[in-house]
Design an enzyme around this catalytic site. Structure first.
Site, PDB file in Angstrom:
ATOM      1  N   GLN A 254     -41.850  91.643  20.261  1.00  0.00           N
ATOM      2  CA  GLN A 254     -41.907  92.584  19.021  1.00  0.00           C
ATOM      3  C   GLN A 254     -40.761  93.258  18.479  1.00  0.00           C
ATOM      4  O   GLN A 254     -41.022  93.498  17.173  1.00  0.00           O
ATOM      5  CB  GLN A 254     -42.796  93.836  19.625  1.00  0.00           C
ATOM      6  CG  GLN A 254     -44.483  93.239  20.215  1.00  0.00           C
ATOM      7  CD  GLN A 254     -45.162  92.572  18.991  1.00  0.00           C
ATOM      8  OE1 GLN A 254     -45.628  92.866  17.878  1.00  0.00           O
ATOM      9  NE2 GLN A 254     -45.298  91.339  19.111  1.00  0.00           N
ATOM     10  N   HIS A 257     -39.468  91.560  15.348  1.00  0.00           N
ATOM     11  CA  HIS A 257     -40.187  91.887  14.167  1.00  0.00           C
ATOM     12  C   HIS A 257     -39.671  92.637  12.991  1.00  0.00           C
ATOM     13  O   HIS A 257     -39.381  92.367  11.953  1.00  0.00           O
ATOM     14  CB  HIS A 257     -41.566  92.495  14.404  1.00  0.00           C
ATOM     15  CG  HIS A 257     -42.568  91.471  14.573  1.00  0.00           C
ATOM     16  ND1 HIS A 257     -43.122  90.554  13.596  1.00  0.00           N
ATOM     17  CD2 HIS A 257     -43.307  91.380  15.815  1.00  0.00           C
ATOM     18  CE1 HIS A 257     -44.018  89.780  14.182  1.00  0.00           C
ATOM     19  NE2 HIS A 257     -44.315  90.281  15.305  1.00  0.00           N
ATOM     20  N   GLU A 322     -50.823  98.998  19.439  1.00  0.00           N
ATOM     21  CA  GLU A 322     -51.387  97.780  19.011  1.00  0.00           C
ATOM     22  C   GLU A 322     -51.653  96.516  20.097  1.00  0.00           C
ATOM     23  O   GLU A 322     -52.751  96.033  20.143  1.00  0.00           O
ATOM     24  CB  GLU A 322     -50.509  97.304  17.859  1.00  0.00           C
ATOM     25  CG  GLU A 322     -50.982  95.857  17.205  1.00  0.00           C
ATOM     26  CD  GLU A 322     -49.829  95.304  16.342  1.00  0.00           C
ATOM     27  OE1 GLU A 322     -49.862  94.498  15.515  1.00  0.00           O
ATOM     28  OE2 GLU A 322     -48.629  95.881  16.324  1.00  0.00           O
ATOM     29  N   HIS A 323     -50.606  96.112  20.541  1.00  0.00           N
ATOM     30  CA  HIS A 323     -50.715  95.163  21.846  1.00  0.00           C
ATOM     31  C   HIS A 323     -50.316  96.038  23.017  1.00  0.00           C
ATOM     32  O   HIS A 323     -49.528  96.743  23.192  1.00  0.00           O
ATOM     33  CB  HIS A 323     -49.576  94.356  21.697  1.00  0.00           C
ATOM     34  CG  HIS A 323     -49.609  93.508  20.189  1.00  0.00           C
ATOM     35  ND1 HIS A 323     -48.850  93.878  19.287  1.00  0.00           N
ATOM     36  CD2 HIS A 323     -50.321  92.508  19.866  1.00  0.00           C
ATOM     37  CE1 HIS A 323     -48.897  93.295  18.164  1.00  0.00           C
ATOM     38  NE2 HIS A 323     -50.168  92.210  18.560  1.00  0.00           N
ATOM     39  N   ASP A 356     -51.138  85.976  19.360  1.00  0.00           N
ATOM     40  CA  ASP A 356     -50.709  85.758  18.211  1.00  0.00           C
ATOM     41  C   ASP A 356     -51.057  84.660  17.567  1.00  0.00           C
ATOM     42  O   ASP A 356     -51.255  84.387  16.393  1.00  0.00           O
ATOM     43  CB  ASP A 356     -49.004  86.075  18.111  1.00  0.00           C
ATOM     44  CG  ASP A 356     -48.512  87.430  17.943  1.00  0.00           C
ATOM     45  OD1 ASP A 356     -49.355  88.411  17.491  1.00  0.00           O
ATOM     46  OD2 ASP A 356     -47.358  87.689  17.921  1.00  0.00           O
ATOM     47  N   HIS A 415     -86.534 116.156  -4.764  1.00  0.00           N
ATOM     48  CA  HIS A 415     -86.915 115.045  -3.980  1.00  0.00           C
ATOM     49  C   HIS A 415     -88.127 115.350  -3.195  1.00  0.00           C
ATOM     50  O   HIS A 415     -88.956 114.476  -3.127  1.00  0.00           O
ATOM     51  CB  HIS A 415     -85.836 115.422  -2.685  1.00  0.00           C
ATOM     52  CG  HIS A 415     -84.423 114.906  -2.879  1.00  0.00           C
ATOM     53  ND1 HIS A 415     -83.669 115.309  -3.775  1.00  0.00           N
ATOM     54  CD2 HIS A 415     -83.660 113.933  -2.258  1.00  0.00           C
ATOM     55  CE1 HIS A 415     -82.456 114.558  -3.682  1.00  0.00           C
ATOM     56  NE2 HIS A 415     -82.417 113.793  -2.840  1.00  0.00           N
TER      57      HIS A 415
END
Length: 425
Positions: A254, A257, A322-323, A356, A415
């Site tokens: 990661q 990235h 996230e992971h 992934d 109504h």
């Protein structure tokens, strides 16, 4: 220098700091781009492609000949890899299909029907890199949902060529049209439509500042979106039996990235923590993207030692990564305690990269702590529910007093009258 932090009941924010938003100070520029595309359509798209990507071509749409060339350019072995990945992703996402329901109570019927969106747009980052996995993870759920028209946008360089891996993946997934366009202009084109690009109902797919900001601006006005994705993040929760070499490699998967990606280790073993730091420094030198990974480690890497795994998993739930990797001896027992995570990888031999590309679960995941309330991309993102209600004359009479009392309690006489007028007949 990476340091070890002792967990002593600090909050996640105290340990990790505030998460960064991926949208920067680009909103005014993005607004101008969106307005330009809305007003000038394809001409604006071509202008921005030339300005930002160096592509001066007139043809925005990928031709059938280009698809054929892409298949010819790829080794058969890699085409086989894509085929197997597609099969796994289809197998997983086909289980997500929902059907409607109907409750028949004799004099009244209440139900819900499920309908796919008509047209979906997927954004796939491009240029120097190729992301066929992004194509698979976005297009396959859309097609399983029953979306009739799936269009894809991906930027190109001056040669005007989309990476063959991306085109082959698109063809395998049944993408209907692929356009050579990127950035905020691509989001605007799909959100509002141009002479060439159809207007879509939902846009999904990742992107950095301009793309994320454009998605935020068109959401709820022109179309729906999947999410505003932040920087990549991984949290490895490891016990003393985990291998430092494996843990470090997964963290670096990661870190490479982006320089603002987060790689975190929480463990109950001080010895493992020390060894992981050594491995991170050793392995980062072996990466092609080592400069990016080094900046990520320097800026965002945290190594935390907790007293026990129970305390560690509570911290994980606060952080909502996230992971999340559970590199522990009995991962399924710990999984029961996990409340907030995008995707969880269990055991010593399940690196995040499995998810992934290949396992079948989606890799488009909630980031920046949004796993507290958000979910991974799924078939549901391309479907919507519509409720329906049917009352007979007798059923309305039986409920009329209750309905009118409710309306009057809210001060909405109209109504109440819409019911009363039916009783007068």
């Amino acid at each position: 220098m990476i340091k070890i932090i002792r967990y002593e009941n600090q909050t996640a924010n105290e340990l990790f700091g505030e998460r960064e938003e991926i949208t920067g100070n680009v909103e005014e520029t993005v607004k101008e781009i969106i307005a330009d595309v809305r007003a000038k359509g394809d001409d604006a798209l071509k202008k921005y492609s030339a300005k930002f990507d160096g592509y001066n071509g007139d043809n925005l749409l990928v031709t059938e000949e280009e698809f054929n060339q892409a298949f010819d350019a790829l080794p058969k072995e890699f085409i086989g890899v894509l085929e197997r990945s597609v099969a796994n992703i289809k197998n997983f996402h086909s289980r997500q299909l929902r059907t409607g329901f109907e409750i028949d109570l004799g004099d009244r019927i209440i139900g819900q029907k499920i309908t796919p969106v008509e047209c979906a747009g997927i954004y796939v980052p491009g240029g120097t890199a190729a992301y066929p996995s992004t194509v698979l993870m976005n297009a396959i759920p859309a097609k399983i949902a029953g979306v009739k028209c799936v269009v894809m946008a991906t930027p190109v360089k001056s040669d005007g060529k989309v990476k063959p891996e991306v085109l082959v993946a698109a063809k395998m997934c049944g993408v209907d049209k692929v356009f050579k366009m990127g950035g905020a202009q691509a989001i605007a084109a799909m959100a509002y439509g141009t002479e060439s690009v159809p207007k879509v109902d939902k846009i999904t797919g990742p992107g950095r500042d301009y793309v994320a900001t454009a998605k935020k601006l068109v959401y709820g006005v022109a179309c729906g979106i999947d999410m505003i994705a932040g920087p990549s993040e991984i949290l490895v929760l490891a016990d003393g039996f985990a291998k430092a070499e494996f843990v470090a490699a997964d963290m670096l998967s990661q870190a490479e990235h982006d320089k603002i990606a987060s790689a975190i280790l929480i463990t109950d073993s001080a010895e493992l923590a020390e060894n992981v730091i050594k491995e991170l420094y050793r392995q980062v030198e072996l990466l092609e993207r080592k400069q990016i990974a080094k900046e990520s480690l320097e800026n965002k890497c945290k190594i935390i030692v907790a007293d026990d795994l129970s305390a560690a998993v509570e911290l994980c739930n606060q952080y909502a990564p996230e992971h999340l990797e559970l590199a522990v001896k009995e991962p399924f027992k710990l999984l029961e305690k996990v409340k907030n995570a995008g995707s969880v990888f269990l055991g010593y031999n399940t690196p995040e990269a499995v998810g992934d590309y290949y396992a079948g679960a989606n890799h488009t995941l909630p980031t920046s702590g949004t796993a507290r309330f958000a979910s991974p991309l799924s078939v549901d993102d391309f479907m919507k529910s519509t409720q329906y209600v049917y009352y007979t004359d007798e059923a309305l009479k039986g409920a009329a007093c209750d309905i009118m009392a409710f309306a009057q309690s809210e001060g909405l006489g109209g109504h109440a009258e819409s019911v009363a007028v039916r009783l007068k007949k």
